[in-house]
Design a protein around this motif. Structure first.
Motif, mmCIF file in Angstrom:
data_model
loop_
_atom_site.group_PDB
_atom_site.id
_atom_site.type_symbol
_atom_site.label_atom_id
_atom_site.label_comp_id
_atom_site.label_asym_id
_atom_site.label_seq_id
_atom_site.Cartn_x
_atom_site.Cartn_y
_atom_site.Cartn_z
ATOM 1 N N PRO A 38 0.830 -1.208 0.000
ATOM 2 C CA PRO A 38 0.000 0.000 0.000
ATOM 3 C C PRO A 38 0.868 1.263 0.000
ATOM 4 C CG PRO A 38 -0.846 -1.599 1.567
ATOM 5 C CD PRO A 38 0.478 -2.127 1.099
ATOM 6 N N GLY A 39 0.408 2.259 -0.726
ATOM 7 C CA GLY A 39 1.162 3.500 -0.825
ATOM 8 C C GLY A 39 1.698 3.697 -2.222
ATOM 9 N N ARG A 70 -4.217 1.782 -2.763
ATOM 10 C CA ARG A 70 -4.903 2.102 -1.523
ATOM 11 C C ARG A 70 -6.251 1.386 -1.525
ATOM 12 N NH1 ARG A 70 -6.385 8.123 0.931
ATOM 13 N NH2 ARG A 70 -7.283 7.360 2.898
#
Length: 198
Positions: A38-39, A70
């Motif tokens: 994530p990110g 995300r």
């Protein structure tokens, strides 16, 4: 060469079929197959070649790939620039950008929007852009197999160069088309074969 490797190469050669399309959409399916952390993830590439002597030669290229994850959302933005000249006369000037947002509504069915733009002032088609959206889906996803597909509606615009050598110089052409794609990936041991057909 192992039999598994030969089989993987054989599957690849069978599945790569010639498909008649107008603008070739950049293939980001292999990136979307990966479940990155994530990110935001970024990668850059830069290359250059400079030669001096009887011939002055310069070639430079650079690119970036960004992947944002995300929740159920995935966003990929890629860009590339290429330039080359010989004796101070440029013969390659190209820029290319592609952006794609994908939202998985359910576990195996989603929605996506994408945009693509290419600029090549020294080519017959100086600018080509398209925007579209569609429905991607996943059929099989395991450690060894991945099979997915989708359909998309696209609006495309081609702007021809102002070179007077062609009768259609300076004209603009708009197209609408419906495309489908299929992606198959097979990973026997440490060999990975990925094929996408439009």
């Amino acid at each position: 060469m192992s039999s598994r490797l030969l089989m993987a190469l054989g599957v690849t050669s069978v599945l790569v079929l010639p498909v008649s399309v107008r603008a070739q959409i950049v293939n980001v399916q292999s990136l979307l197959m990966k479940e990155a952390k994530p990110g935001l993830t970024l990668s850059f590439t830069v290359s250059g070649d400079l030669r001096r002597g009887n011939v002055e030669y310069l070639k430079a290229a650079g690119g970036v790939v960004s992947y944002f994850r995300r929740g159920r959302h995935r966003l990929i933005v890629t860009g590339r620039m290429d330039y080359a000249s010989k004796d101070d006369a440029s013969f390659i000037q190209e820029t290319f950008e592609h952006a794609r947002w994908r939202w998985w509504l359910w576990k195996k069915v989603g929605l996506e929007l994408f945009f693509q733009h290419g600029y090549r002032p020294l080519s017959r088609i100086a600018m080509r852009a398209l925007v579209g959206g569609g429905v991607p889906f996943t059929v099989v996803k395991s450690s060894r197999w991945f099979f997915s597909g989708g359909m998309a509606l696209m609006l495309e615009r081609d702007v021809y160069s102002t070179d007077d050598s062609y009768s259609d110089s300076g004209t603009v052409h708009d197209y609408t088309r419906l495309d489908a794609f299929v992606t198959l990936a097979w990973t026997p041991d440490r060999v990975k074969s990925v094929v996408t057909a439009y």
